[in-house]
Every structure is written in C-alpha cells, then in structure tokens.
Motif scaffolding. Sequence first.
Motif, mmCIF file in Angstrom:
data_model
loop_
_atom_site.group_PDB
_atom_site.id
_atom_site.type_symbol
_atom_site.label_atom_id
_atom_site.label_comp_id
_atom_site.label_asym_id
_atom_site.label_seq_id
_atom_site.Cartn_x
_atom_site.Cartn_y
_atom_site.Cartn_z
ATOM 1 N N ILE A 161 0.884 -1.160 0.000
ATOM 2 C CA ILE A 161 0.000 0.000 0.000
ATOM 3 C C ILE A 161 0.925 1.214 0.000
ATOM 4 C CG2 ILE A 161 -1.825 1.241 1.231
ATOM 5 C CD1 ILE A 161 -2.785 -1.506 0.564
ATOM 6 N N GLN A 162 0.710 2.126 -0.940
ATOM 7 C CA GLN A 162 1.601 3.281 -1.012
ATOM 8 C C GLN A 162 0.799 4.577 -1.098
ATOM 9 O OE1 GLN A 162 3.951 3.935 -4.625
ATOM 10 N NE2 GLN A 162 5.760 4.362 -3.375
ATOM 11 N N SER A 163 1.287 5.567 -0.350
ATOM 12 C CA SER A 163 0.642 6.878 -0.362
ATOM 13 C C SER A 163 1.671 7.929 -0.787
ATOM 14 C CB SER A 163 0.090 7.177 1.036
ATOM 15 O OG SER A 163 -0.450 8.467 1.086
ATOM 16 N N ASN A 164 1.219 9.117 -1.184
ATOM 17 C CA ASN A 164 2.135 10.083 -1.818
ATOM 18 C C ASN A 164 2.792 11.074 -0.853
ATOM 19 O OD1 ASN A 164 -0.116 11.652 -1.300
ATOM 20 N ND2 ASN A 164 0.144 12.903 -3.118
ATOM 21 N N PHE A 165 3.235 10.593 0.307
ATOM 22 C CA PHE A 165 4.092 11.427 1.156
ATOM 23 C C PHE A 165 5.523 10.879 1.055
ATOM 24 C CE2 PHE A 165 2.661 7.878 3.682
ATOM 25 C CZ PHE A 165 3.799 7.479 4.348
ATOM 26 N N MET A 166 6.528 11.691 1.399
ATOM 27 C CA MET A 166 7.910 11.215 1.331
ATOM 28 C C MET A 166 8.173 10.237 2.470
ATOM 29 S SD MET A 166 9.151 12.575 -1.301
ATOM 30 C CE MET A 166 10.801 11.939 -1.051
ATOM 31 N N ASP A 167 8.686 9.065 2.142
ATOM 32 C CA ASP A 167 8.901 8.017 3.137
ATOM 33 C C ASP A 167 10.198 8.282 3.904
ATOM 34 O OD1 ASP A 167 9.444 5.480 4.446
ATOM 35 O OD2 ASP A 167 7.834 4.707 3.193
ATOM 36 N N THR A 168 10.102 9.039 5.007
ATOM 37 C CA THR A 168 11.275 9.337 5.829
ATOM 38 C C THR A 168 10.936 9.041 7.285
ATOM 39 O OG1 THR A 168 10.596 11.619 6.221
ATOM 40 C CG2 THR A 168 11.975 11.216 4.287
ATOM 41 N N TYR A 169 11.996 8.972 8.081
ATOM 42 C CA TYR A 169 11.790 8.682 9.501
ATOM 43 C C TYR A 169 10.901 9.734 10.151
ATOM 44 C CZ TYR A 169 12.722 7.371 14.275
ATOM 45 O OH TYR A 169 12.559 6.985 15.568
ATOM 46 N N LEU A 170 11.122 10.986 9.766
ATOM 47 C CA LEU A 170 10.334 12.063 10.380
ATOM 48 C C LEU A 170 8.853 12.001 9.994
ATOM 49 C CD1 LEU A 170 12.673 15.173 10.248
ATOM 50 C CD2 LEU A 170 11.847 13.943 12.268
ATOM 51 N N ASN A 171 8.536 11.298 8.920
ATOM 52 C CA ASN A 171 7.143 11.232 8.474
ATOM 53 C C ASN A 171 6.409 9.991 8.959
ATOM 54 O OD1 ASN A 171 7.667 13.574 7.151
ATOM 55 N ND2 ASN A 171 7.801 12.671 5.119
ATOM 56 N N LEU A 172 6.954 9.320 9.966
ATOM 57 C CA LEU A 172 6.316 8.082 10.437
ATOM 58 C C LEU A 172 4.906 8.319 10.979
ATOM 59 C CD1 LEU A 172 9.009 5.820 12.125
ATOM 60 C CD2 LEU A 172 7.732 5.474 10.014
ATOM 61 N N THR A 173 4.685 9.506 11.542
ATOM 62 C CA THR A 173 3.338 9.784 12.043
ATOM 63 C C THR A 173 2.347 9.842 10.879
ATOM 64 O OG1 THR A 173 4.234 10.954 13.932
ATOM 65 C CG2 THR A 173 1.944 11.383 13.406
ATOM 66 N N ILE A 174 2.788 10.428 9.762
ATOM 67 C CA ILE A 174 1.914 10.450 8.575
ATOM 68 C C ILE A 174 1.633 9.013 8.141
ATOM 69 C CG2 ILE A 174 1.712 11.180 6.171
ATOM 70 C CD1 ILE A 174 3.554 13.528 6.797
ATOM 71 N N LYS A 175 2.699 8.188 8.124
ATOM 72 C CA LYS A 175 2.518 6.791 7.711
ATOM 73 C C LYS A 175 1.489 6.091 8.593
ATOM 74 C CE LYS A 175 5.885 4.323 5.895
ATOM 75 N NZ LYS A 175 7.067 3.476 5.651
ATOM 76 N N THR A 176 1.602 6.283 9.888
ATOM 77 C CA THR A 176 0.650 5.651 10.798
ATOM 78 C C THR A 176 -0.779 6.127 10.530
ATOM 79 O OG1 THR A 176 2.283 5.305 12.521
ATOM 80 C CG2 THR A 176 0.009 5.483 13.235
ATOM 81 N N MET A 177 -0.935 7.403 10.281
ATOM 82 C CA MET A 177 -2.286 7.908 10.029
ATOM 83 C C MET A 177 -2.818 7.432 8.683
ATOM 84 S SD MET A 177 -2.987 9.111 12.826
ATOM 85 C CE MET A 177 -4.678 9.410 12.317
ATOM 86 N N VAL A 178 -1.921 7.237 7.699
ATOM 87 C CA VAL A 178 -2.357 6.676 6.419
ATOM 88 C C VAL A 178 -2.812 5.222 6.617
ATOM 89 C CG1 VAL A 178 -1.538 5.961 4.134
ATOM 90 C CG2 VAL A 178 -1.045 8.256 4.946
ATOM 91 N N ILE A 179 -2.128 4.500 7.507
ATOM 92 C CA ILE A 179 -2.570 3.145 7.867
ATOM 93 C C ILE A 179 -4.005 3.200 8.402
ATOM 94 C CG2 ILE A 179 -2.271 1.347 9.638
ATOM 95 C CD1 ILE A 179 0.760 1.590 9.242
ATOM 96 N N MET A 180 -4.247 4.147 9.293
ATOM 97 C CA MET A 180 -5.592 4.272 9.882
ATOM 98 C C MET A 180 -6.623 4.603 8.804
ATOM 99 S SD MET A 180 -4.980 3.514 12.921
ATOM 100 C CE MET A 180 -3.535 3.342 13.966
ATOM 101 N N ASP A 181 -6.233 5.487 7.882
ATOM 102 C CA ASP A 181 -7.149 5.888 6.804
ATOM 103 C C ASP A 181 -7.478 4.699 5.907
ATOM 104 O OD1 ASP A 181 -8.654 7.447 5.092
ATOM 105 O OD2 ASP A 181 -6.926 8.157 3.953
ATOM 106 N N TRP A 182 -6.449 3.914 5.573
ATOM 107 C CA TRP A 182 -6.694 2.757 4.710
ATOM 108 C C TRP A 182 -7.663 1.782 5.397
ATOM 109 C CZ3 TRP A 182 -6.467 -2.498 4.369
ATOM 110 C CH2 TRP A 182 -6.568 -3.046 3.077
#
Length: 350
Positions: A161-182
Amino acid sequence: IIIIFLKYSFVNNLSVCQQYTVLLLIFLTLCYALTSNYLQWSKGIDVKNHQPNQTYPSQGFNNSNETTEIQYHLAYPRNYHFIMDHTEVCKAKPPFLVLMVAVATYDMAARDAIRRTWGKETLVKGELVKTLFLLGLPGGDDAEQKQQKLRGENLLYNDLIQSNFMDTYLNLTIKTMVIMDWLATRCPEAAYAMKIDADMFLNVDNLVIMLKKPGIPKQKYLTGLIKENIEVLRDKDSKWYVSEELFPDPVYPTYALGMGYVFSNDLTEKFVQASKAIKPFNIEDAYIGMCMKKLGLKLTAPPDMSQFKAYFKSYNRCEFSQVITYILVSSEDLLKYWGDVKRPGSPCQS
Ligand SMILES: *[C@@H]1O[C@H](CO)[C@@H](O)[C@H](O)[C@H]1NC(C)=O
Ligand SMILES: *[C@@H]1O[C@H](CO)[C@@H](O)[C@H](O)[C@H]1NC(C)=O
Ligand SMILES: *[C@@H]1O[C@H](CO)[C@@H](O)[C@H](O)[C@H]1NC(C)=O
Ligand SMILES: *[C@@H]1O[C@H](CO)[C@@H](O)[C@H](O)[C@H]1NC(C)=O
C-alpha cells in the motif's frame, strides 16, 4: 431594507414590474448575506478547533465540496492519496485481523522475511488474517527507478500500500495515520488491526488467541506494551528528540509502544478525524496516545502483559512460543527463530 424599499417605491412611483425586480434583488441580497455569514461562522469553528499551524492543503481526497478549502494538519491522512491501494483485499470476505507493517521503501529484505514467516499466516484458528506493507514515496536521485522496482514487487505479491508522502523517519506519524485511513476506508469491516514495525517477531497464533478470549472488547480497544508518563526527550542528538514547539508538555500521554499495537477497527476512523485537530510530531506511537486522549478513551492492558515484549537478551524457543511480540535485530534472525519455533516438537520440553 423593506422601509427603504417602501419609501423608494412611493417617491419614484415605480411600475409593478420595477417593484418586483427591486424586491427580487433585496431577496437575493438577503440570501447571500445569510449564506456567507453561515460559511464564515462554520469556518471560524474549524479554525478554532484545528489551530492550524503546520498545515497542508487538502488535496486528492475530496470528502465534500467544502472541506477542500479547509487546511488540515500535516498528519491528517486525507491530505494524501493512495498510489497503490488494493481496495479488493477486504471485499470478498472481511478479515478478522489486518497486520499493517510500517516498513521503509528500501527494506525489501525485511518484507521478504515477513512474507516467509508471520506474513504468510492467512488462516489462524479459523480466522482470516491479512498482512500488508505501508510505504510512502522513495526519495533520492533515482526515485523513479526505486518506484519502478516497488511496482514490480507489488505485481508479484499484491501486498504493498503506497501513499504520496515522502517516506522518511520524520514522516512516520503520517505513515501511521495513512494506515488508519486505509483501514477505515478500504477495510472497515475488519474486526481488529495491528500496526507493526518491520523488525519484529510476531506470534500470530498467540495474538489471535488473545483477541478471541472472552471479554476482549470489540470496540474502542487499543492494547500493546503500554507506557505511562514517558518524558519527552529534549536532547537534540536523540533519535526521539521533539522540540517544545511541536510538543510543549514534558510527558507524553499514555500510549502503546509503536513496535506493535493492536486495536479494534472502529477506532481507525476516529483517529483520522482526531488528527485534524492534533499538531503532528514525529513520535507516531505517542501521537496515537494523543488521539486516544483527545477521544477521551483509555488504553486496555493485554490479558497477559508478559506477551508484549520489546528487547530480548537471548533466544529461547519456549519463550518465543508464548509471547506475541519481540523486537529483533535482523531479518536473518526472524527467519532463524521462526523456523525454530515452528519446527515439530513441543517448544517447552527439551
Ligand atoms: C507556527 O509555527 C512557527 C514555527 O514552526 C512559529 O514561528 C509561528 O509563530 C507559528 N504560527 C502560528 C500562527 O502559531
Ligand atoms: C478534488 O477536487 C479538486 C477540485 O475540486 C480536483 O481538482 C481534484 O481532481 C479532485 N480530486 C479527486 C481525487 O477527486
Ligand atoms: C458536491 O456537491 C454536489 C451537489 O450537492 C454533489 O452532487 C457532489 O457529489 C459533491 N461533491 C463531493 C465531492 O462531495
Ligand atoms: C517528509 O519528510 C521530509 C524530510 O524528512 C520532508 O522534506 C517532507 O516535507 C515531509 N512531508 C511530506 C508530506 O512528505
């Protein structure tokens, strides 16, 4: 306005047609004034609640005509859109449990090790389990090449599953919220889900057994290795440094360690909504703690606290057969320990 109109019509002796035109104009003006007042008012409420500072324009995900204008926080996942999606995964039969692995784009070795171990467990104690990997966009000069490789990997396994934010350590919170959204939008009928890191040992059998225990809540349930009163690290050299600007309180709210926490799927839409109002900071598990606090919900301790383990000193087959999580140091260890735990023969007699 009506008085003005009456005076005007008397003074000027307007024709009936002219009078109607003026009345219509007045009516339209009133309508416009009322609606624009209402819009101002509703926007005012939003601004107050969201206190937007670090904001990002809503794009790519239109929930309603009005929300496109409102600026949400950086961690609000509907600021982003899915590039690889797999809406079909939950269509045929909703899974009992979805394992959402937060993994770096480059870490194919970790994904492969998981696919060969706990990720291949699809039917556990009669329950459907799905494992998916959550990615952002790869960076660097050869980003397009990396993206091409990911597309190939996804064609092969159908589990990215891929979303269009930059995959960096600092963006892990975005990744977690994208998980919730999915989970909230693509898999709303799943009963439970887990956010898990890619460097984990996961005993899926024990997790499903735990979730099927009588008395485990089916809603508003979040469990894992629960931490209370954890101090915010203000040392700039720390991996977990968070500035006072981003998070002013000296301690975090109660949260479950990000290595692997389990939740009922009804919470996912609630987290997504809550993230509109919570300023993001780079500690994703504490951020979910903030969401729980905002929602007025408490975490639940697991039935057996000793099953959610973090670091281990030395490998022990019997112990690994009884836990739910352990943090590992390498993908090789995962393959090695998994093979050993699963080999025939009782793990606790030797
Ligand atoms: C937003 O945050 C920046 C620093 O990140 C700060 O300088 C600025 O004053 C803040 N603005 C508002 C409106 O709070
Ligand atoms: C959302 O709306 C904007 C403007 O109304 C449009 O440009 C954009 O393509 C829409 N996005 C989606 C995913 O529908
Ligand atoms: C915007 O409003 C129109 C009319 O009310 C509606 O048909 C349309 O579906 C709405 N668009 C979105 C993205 O909700
Ligand atoms: C993600 O992280 C990088 C750097 O760590 C940053 O430049 C970028 O703006 C962040 N946000 C998004 C939405 O990609």
